[in-house]
Design an enzyme around this catalytic site. Structure first.
Site, mmCIF file in Angstrom:
data_model
loop_
_atom_site.group_PDB
_atom_site.id
_atom_site.type_symbol
_atom_site.label_atom_id
_atom_site.label_comp_id
_atom_site.label_asym_id
_atom_site.label_seq_id
_atom_site.Cartn_x
_atom_site.Cartn_y
_atom_site.Cartn_z
ATOM 1 N N SER A 1 -6.359 7.560 -1.666
ATOM 2 C CA SER A 1 -5.328 6.608 -1.255
ATOM 3 C C SER A 1 -5.569 6.255 0.205
ATOM 4 O O SER A 1 -6.311 6.935 0.912
ATOM 5 C CB SER A 1 -3.937 7.196 -1.448
ATOM 6 O OG SER A 1 -3.797 8.397 -0.726
ATOM 7 N N THR A 2 -4.934 5.211 0.674
ATOM 8 C CA THR A 2 -5.212 4.697 2.020
ATOM 9 C C THR A 2 -5.026 5.754 3.089
ATOM 10 O O THR A 2 -5.843 5.885 3.996
ATOM 11 C CB THR A 2 -4.289 3.498 2.308
ATOM 12 O OG1 THR A 2 -4.465 2.530 1.275
ATOM 13 C CG2 THR A 2 -4.622 2.873 3.646
#
Length: 483
Positions: free
Chosen positions: A16-17
């Site tokens: 995820s970011t």
């Protein structure tokens, strides 16, 4: 166990970011570990990598995972490998659904870090335990975020995107005067001019005034402006439960409400009047709004109570007449037709006489309504106080708060009960006089607008003050005001 012949192994990698910079979860690191595991296990079959770059594991709506599941359902996969359980999902329910789907298609699920394989009983047990822990941790993180947001809200900080009429500066709302002028105008159009959501949106769009992000106004956007408490300076947070797909409004006792915490664009008095009109708006027939005739949709027959509609009469010079619909459509009423211009003249004269005596005639009605509204507000406030106390009792029983917190909440409840007992039935003369003066002013504004404004605009003002008109006979009209 032997690798199923002709079927491949899928290596699933996800970041995820906010995890991209963390050591040990990069896509390259995951690929390296998974390929090394396949070599160590001696699997000499086709290996395919499936990547979800920049996607959270809070749900399964990810393009890579969808592609993986599609291949599983086609029967071309023997194993699915991840470096860690939370790469696939952080929610136990989603994990169990995925594992069940894998089982239906004879696909085993392997996590290299946790060292288990779902083809074994111990692996399936470990999976469920780890999944429960992962979901528990995620819920704890969510609770901490909510607590932090609640603290910020109580401090008057704005936590979401700024509403129309404001701008966000260092998490605080400031009035954007150009848009604030439009907001005040919307309130005036609705409250003083009698315009509905659609009419307001249409007017603003025709003038080229855009709403948020340059979009056109709609019924929904106008209603949001008219019902958002931010415009009277009140911060309201935690009104809805967004933890599930279908949002649900919480009990009022759970809301965080801070009056005066934000810069107001309209007065609290005007905002409250708008809400009263929205919630207690009299049911006006649609034809009363759309009819091009002054009393169309309002005028009733004094003999049978049916609506009186416009017809045309006379030859060769035709003129408008109000005719009882029961006579016109059924022949069941003996009421005669009346010239429309004469009826409208009688109505205006009657309204002028009513304005002169409005204080005496409606005072008792106004007093009754003020008493009822006062009683409803007290009951609502007391219910909210009781609900807050009941939740504190539950929290104390569960060991979540101290006894001193419960005692403090009980004192607040007792204070509300005492206020209710002490408050008598005295009528606030200031409020009564204010209501009467506003009604007189609206009647005067309508009368002054006759012959000046076109009928559609005139009717908007008329519907603010008149609820019903009954034609009893020649020059006999009964007018019921909206009080």
């Amino acid at each position: 166990m032997k690798q199923q012949e002709g079927k491949k192994v899928l290596l699933y990698c996800r970041v995820s970011t906010d995890e991209q910079a963390k050591e040990g979860v990069s896509l390259d690191e995951q690929r390296t570990r998974l390929k090394a595991y396949c070599v160590a296990m001696g699997w000499k079959v086709e290996i395919e990598e499936i990547i979800d770059d920049g996607y959270s594991a809070k749900d399964i709506d990810r393009p890579g995972l969808k592609r993986l599941l599609s291949q599983v359902e086609k029967g071309t996969v023997s194993r699915v490998l991840v470096t860690k359980l939370d790469r696939l999902s952080r929610r136990l329910l989603d994990l169990l659904k995925l594992i069940d789907l894998f089982g239906q298609h004879e696909v085993s699920f392997v996590s290299t870090s946790e060292s288990f394989d779902t083809e074994t009983p111990s692996g399936r047990l470990t999976l469920q335990v780890l999944g429960a822990v992962a979901e528990f941790e995620r819920e704890r993180i969510r609770e901490r975020v909510i607590d932090n947001m609640a603290h910020a809200a109580k401090s008057g900080k704005w936590l979401t995107q700024h509403p129309y009429g404001y701008r966000l500066v260092e998490k605080e709302l400031v009035v954007h005067e150009r848009e604030a002028i439009v907001v005040r105008r919307i309130y005036d159009m609705f409250l003083d001019q009698g315009m509905g959501y659609f009419a307001i949106a249409k007017q603003l769009n025709e003038e080229g005034i855009s709403s948020r992000q340059g979009k056109e106004w709609s019924i929904r956007s106008v209603k949001l402006v008219l019902t958002n408490p931010v415009y009277k300076g009140t911060l309201v947070w935690n009104r809805t439960d967004s933890s599930k797909k279908k949002r649900k409004q919480k009990e009022e006792g759970e809301w965080i409400m801070l009056p005066g915490a934000l810069p107001a664009i309209v007065s609290e008095e005007k905002w409250d009047k708008v809400q009263e009109k929205i919630n207690d708006k009299p049911k006006v027939p649609s034809r009363a709004k759309t009819s091009p005739h002054l009393l169309g949709g309002l005028l009733k027959c004094g003999k049978c109570g049916a609506s009186m509609t416009i017809s045309w009469s006379g030859w060769p010079k035709r003129h408008r007449v109000y005719r009882c619909s029961a006579y016109k459509n059924k022949g069941t009423c003996e009421s005669k037709p009346y010239r429309a211009d004469e009826v409208e003249k009688w109505f205006v004269e009657g309204l002028k006489n009513l304005v002169d005596s409005v204080e005496h005639r409606v005072r008792e009605v106004v007093i009754s309504q003020v008493e009822e509204e006062k009683s409803q507000k007290k009951e609502q406030k007391l219910r909210a106080a009781k609900l807050r106390y009941e939740r504190k009792v539950e929290a104390y029983t569960a060991g979540l708060i101290e006894l001193s917190d419960l005692v403090e909440e009980k004192s607040r409840l007792d204070e509300e009960l005492r206020k209710e007992q002490d408050s008598g039935s005295d009528i606030d003369e200031v409020v009564v006089n204010q209501v009467i003066n506003e009604l007189k002013e609206k009647c005067a504004n309508f009368i002054d607008s006759i012959g000046v404004l076109p009928v559609p605009e005139l009717k908007q003002r008329l519907l603010l003050i008149v609820d019903r008109v009954v034609l009893l006979g020649e020059k006999e009209i009964e007018i019921s005001l909206v009080v």
